[in-house]
Design a protein around this motif. Structure first.
Motif, PDB file in Angstrom:
ATOM      1  N   LEU A   1       0.825  -1.209   0.000  1.00 42.44           N
ATOM      2  CA  LEU A   1       0.000   0.000   0.000  1.00 42.44           C
ATOM      3  C   LEU A   1       0.858   1.257   0.000  1.00 42.44           C
ATOM      4  CD1 LEU A   1      -2.941  -0.749   2.459  1.00 42.44           C
ATOM      5  CD2 LEU A   1      -3.125  -0.021   0.088  1.00 42.44           C
ATOM      6  N   TYR A   2       1.938   1.242   0.766  1.00 39.94           N
ATOM      7  CA  TYR A   2       2.842   2.393   0.819  1.00 39.94           C
ATOM      8  C   TYR A   2       3.421   2.670  -0.566  1.00 39.94           C
ATOM      9  CZ  TYR A   2       6.639   5.398   2.525  1.00 39.94           C
ATOM     10  OH  TYR A   2       7.488   6.445   2.750  1.00 39.94           O
ATOM     11  N   LEU A   3       3.861   1.620  -1.235  1.00 43.87           N
ATOM     12  CA  LEU A   3       4.422   1.793  -2.584  1.00 43.87           C
ATOM     13  C   LEU A   3       3.369   2.285  -3.567  1.00 43.87           C
ATOM     14  CD1 LEU A   3       6.748  -1.311  -2.865  1.00 43.87           C
ATOM     15  CD2 LEU A   3       7.425   1.078  -3.037  1.00 43.87           C
ATOM     16  N   ARG A   4       2.150   1.794  -3.421  1.00 48.86           N
ATOM     17  CA  ARG A   4       1.083   2.163  -4.349  1.00 48.86           C
ATOM     18  C   ARG A   4       0.599   3.591  -4.118  1.00 48.86           C
ATOM     19  NH1 ARG A   4      -4.089  -1.197  -4.082  1.00 48.86           N
ATOM     20  NH2 ARG A   4      -2.723  -2.313  -2.675  1.00 48.86           N
ATOM     21  N   ARG A   5       0.613   4.054  -2.857  1.00 48.19           N
ATOM     22  CA  ARG A   5       0.014   5.341  -2.536  1.00 48.19           C
ATOM     23  C   ARG A   5       1.013   6.488  -2.436  1.00 48.19           C
ATOM     24  NH1 ARG A   5      -4.660   5.618   1.196  1.00 48.19           N
ATOM     25  NH2 ARG A   5      -4.820   7.544   0.042  1.00 48.19           N
ATOM     26  N   THR A   6       2.314   6.198  -2.547  1.00 51.57           N
ATOM     27  CA  THR A   6       3.322   7.252  -2.543  1.00 51.57           C
ATOM     28  C   THR A   6       3.988   7.295  -3.914  1.00 51.57           C
ATOM     29  OG1 THR A   6       4.982   5.739  -1.660  1.00 51.57           O
ATOM     30  CG2 THR A   6       3.779   7.079  -0.061  1.00 51.57           C
ATOM     31  N   LEU A   7       4.631   8.399  -4.200  1.00 49.82           N
ATOM     32  CA  LEU A   7       5.248   8.593  -5.511  1.00 49.82           C
ATOM     33  C   LEU A   7       6.760   8.415  -5.437  1.00 49.82           C
ATOM     34  CD1 LEU A   7       3.247  11.775  -6.524  1.00 49.82           C
ATOM     35  CD2 LEU A   7       2.804   9.425  -7.220  1.00 49.82           C
ATOM     36  N   PRO A   8       7.350   7.717  -6.404  1.00 46.85           N
ATOM     37  CA  PRO A   8       8.804   7.529  -6.383  1.00 46.85           C
ATOM     38  C   PRO A   8       9.535   8.839  -6.654  1.00 46.85           C
ATOM     39  CG  PRO A   8       7.881   6.626  -8.393  1.00 46.85           C
ATOM     40  CD  PRO A   8       6.722   7.068  -7.541  1.00 46.85           C
ATOM     41  N   ASN A   9      10.642   9.020  -5.964  1.00 46.40           N
ATOM     42  CA  ASN A   9      11.468  10.203  -6.162  1.00 46.40           C
ATOM     43  C   ASN A   9      12.723   9.772  -6.914  1.00 46.40           C
ATOM     44  OD1 ASN A   9      13.044  12.468  -6.044  1.00 46.40           O
ATOM     45  ND2 ASN A   9      12.912  12.735  -3.825  1.00 46.40           N
ATOM     46  N   PRO A  10      12.829  10.120  -8.204  1.00 43.32           N
ATOM     47  CA  PRO A  10      13.985   9.676  -8.978  1.00 43.32           C
ATOM     48  C   PRO A  10      15.300  10.323  -8.539  1.00 43.32           C
ATOM     49  CG  PRO A  10      12.634  11.165 -10.275  1.00 43.32           C
ATOM     50  CD  PRO A  10      11.904  10.917  -8.998  1.00 43.32           C
ATOM     51  N   PHE A  11      15.214  11.388  -7.749  1.00 39.01           N
ATOM     52  CA  PHE A  11      16.421  12.096  -7.303  1.00 39.01           C
ATOM     53  C   PHE A  11      16.882  11.650  -5.912  1.00 39.01           C
ATOM     54  CE2 PHE A  11      13.869  14.967  -9.964  1.00 39.01           C
ATOM     55  CZ  PHE A  11      14.697  15.009 -11.066  1.00 39.01           C
ATOM     56  N   ALA A  12      16.190  10.707  -5.315  1.00 38.31           N
ATOM     57  CA  ALA A  12      16.519  10.258  -3.958  1.00 38.31           C
ATOM     58  C   ALA A  12      17.820   9.467  -3.955  1.00 38.31           C
ATOM     59  CB  ALA A  12      15.388   9.406  -3.411  1.00 38.31           C
ATOM     60  N   ASP A  13      18.477   9.506  -2.825  1.00 37.50           N
ATOM     61  CA  ASP A  13      19.732   8.786  -2.631  1.00 37.50           C
ATOM     62  C   ASP A  13      19.461   7.285  -2.609  1.00 37.50           C
ATOM     63  OD1 ASP A  13      22.238   7.913  -1.964  1.00 37.50           O
ATOM     64  OD2 ASP A  13      22.352   9.017  -0.076  1.00 37.50           O
ATOM     65  N   LEU A  14      20.124   6.537  -3.477  1.00 37.03           N
ATOM     66  CA  LEU A  14      19.912   5.097  -3.577  1.00 37.03           C
ATOM     67  C   LEU A  14      20.483   4.327  -2.387  1.00 37.03           C
ATOM     68  CD1 LEU A  14      20.565   4.529  -7.376  1.00 37.03           C
ATOM     69  CD2 LEU A  14      18.371   4.709  -6.195  1.00 37.03           C
ATOM     70  N   ASP A  15      21.252   4.996  -1.532  1.00 34.77           N
ATOM     71  CA  ASP A  15      21.777   4.347  -0.334  1.00 34.77           C
ATOM     72  C   ASP A  15      20.723   4.231   0.765  1.00 34.77           C
ATOM     73  OD1 ASP A  15      24.253   4.033  -1.494  1.00 34.77           O
ATOM     74  OD2 ASP A  15      25.024   5.927  -0.699  1.00 34.77           O
ATOM     75  N   HIS A  16      19.643   4.998   0.657  1.00 34.28           N
ATOM     76  CA  HIS A  16      18.568   4.949   1.643  1.00 34.28           C
ATOM     77  C   HIS A  16      17.651   3.768   1.364  1.00 34.28           C
ATOM     78  CE1 HIS A  16      19.938   8.605   3.319  1.00 34.28           C
ATOM     79  NE2 HIS A  16      19.315   9.436   2.510  1.00 34.28           N
ATOM     80  N   PRO A  17      16.936   3.276   2.376  1.00 35.62           N
ATOM     81  CA  PRO A  17      15.960   2.198   2.150  1.00 35.62           C
ATOM     82  C   PRO A  17      14.852   2.662   1.197  1.00 35.62           C
ATOM     83  CG  PRO A  17      16.322   2.556   4.503  1.00 35.62           C
ATOM     84  CD  PRO A  17      17.031   3.645   3.779  1.00 35.62           C
ATOM     85  N   TRP A  18      14.154   1.724   0.601  1.00 38.26           N
ATOM     86  CA  TRP A  18      13.154   2.050  -0.424  1.00 38.26           C
ATOM     87  C   TRP A  18      12.057   2.971   0.094  1.00 38.26           C
ATOM     88  CZ3 TRP A  18       8.205   0.737   0.626  1.00 38.26           C
ATOM     89  CH2 TRP A  18       7.989  -0.277   1.551  1.00 38.26           C
ATOM     90  N   TRP A  19      11.688   2.896   1.363  1.00 38.66           N
ATOM     91  CA  TRP A  19      10.602   3.730   1.877  1.00 38.66           C
ATOM     92  C   TRP A  19      11.034   5.176   2.055  1.00 38.66           C
ATOM     93  CZ3 TRP A  19      12.541  -0.511   4.442  1.00 38.66           C
ATOM     94  CH2 TRP A  19      13.338  -0.273   5.549  1.00 38.66           C
ATOM     95  N   HIS A  20      12.333   5.455   1.993  1.00 34.01           N
ATOM     96  CA  HIS A  20      12.825   6.837   2.038  1.00 34.01           C
ATOM     97  C   HIS A  20      12.923   7.422   0.636  1.00 34.01           C
ATOM     98  CE1 HIS A  20      13.945   7.491   6.252  1.00 34.01           C
ATOM     99  NE2 HIS A  20      14.160   6.179   6.279  1.00 34.01           N
ATOM    100  N   ARG A  21      12.876   6.598  -0.388  1.00 26.05           N
ATOM    101  CA  ARG A  21      13.040   7.076  -1.759  1.00 26.05           C
ATOM    102  C   ARG A  21      11.703   7.402  -2.404  1.00 26.05           C
ATOM    103  NH1 ARG A  21      16.883   2.464  -2.071  1.00 26.05           N
ATOM    104  NH2 ARG A  21      15.344   1.446  -3.381  1.00 26.05           N
ATOM    105  N   ARG A  22      10.839   8.090  -1.663  1.00 26.28           N
ATOM    106  CA  ARG A  22       9.528   8.526  -2.139  1.00 26.28           C
ATOM    107  C   ARG A  22       9.434  10.035  -1.933  1.00 26.28           C
ATOM    108  NH1 ARG A  22       8.237   4.246  -4.864  1.00 26.28           N
ATOM    109  NH2 ARG A  22       6.018   4.613  -4.754  1.00 26.28           N
TER     110      ARG A  22
END
Length: 144
Positions: A119-140
């Motif tokens: 649900l979190y992945l479906r309801r939040t938007l991906p941030n293409p500029f986020a740091d890839l070293d962070h966990p996936w839930w921080h890259r939104r």
């Protein structure tokens, strides 16, 4: 003078801080394993019961009404009680517990978190500029 029952005596005693809280939807064995992790943690933010609070915050965020996108917001205060207002920090704490659990308890908590993560992945938007070293839930994308 009549004698008071043991139940009446216990009712007068204040609740102890070490009392375990049961997490809805999780078996008592897994709750016990979580409780042991919380008691043994040396981090001041990881007090007894923080897992139940973090799970509740995470679940409330992803199950928020409506169909629009959700944006995680930074916590207004970074003290141990308020930092869980940032749902990403709540998910960090859940991941911390998940990694410390024994295999069986890990599997159960992971099964409980999987639909919430979806649900979190479906309801939040991906941030293409986020740091890839962070966990996936921080890259939104987050709220301003």
């Amino acid at each position: 003078m009549p004698r008071r029952s043991p139940g009446a005596l216990r009712a007068e005693q204040p609740p102890t801080k070490s009392s375990r809280s049961h997490i809805r939807g999780i078996s008592s064995g897994t709750c016990h394993a979580i409780h042991l992790i919380e008691r043994r943690s040396r981090n001041a933010a990881h007090s007894v019961g923080f897992t139940a609070i973090a799970l509740d915050k995470y679940e409330r965020f992803v199950r928020t009404g409506g169909y629009g996108a959700l944006f995680p917001a930074n916590a207004a205060c970074l003290c141990p009680g308020c930092d869980l207002d940032d749902v990403r920090h709540a998910r960090d704490l859940l991941e911390f517990v998940l990694r410390k659990l024994p295999k069986r308890a890990h599997s159960e908590l992971h099964r409980h978190l999987a639909p919430l993560d979806e649900l979190y992945l479906r309801r939040t938007l991906p941030n293409p500029f986020a740091d890839l070293d962070h966990p996936w839930w921080h890259r939104r994308f987050e709220a301003d």
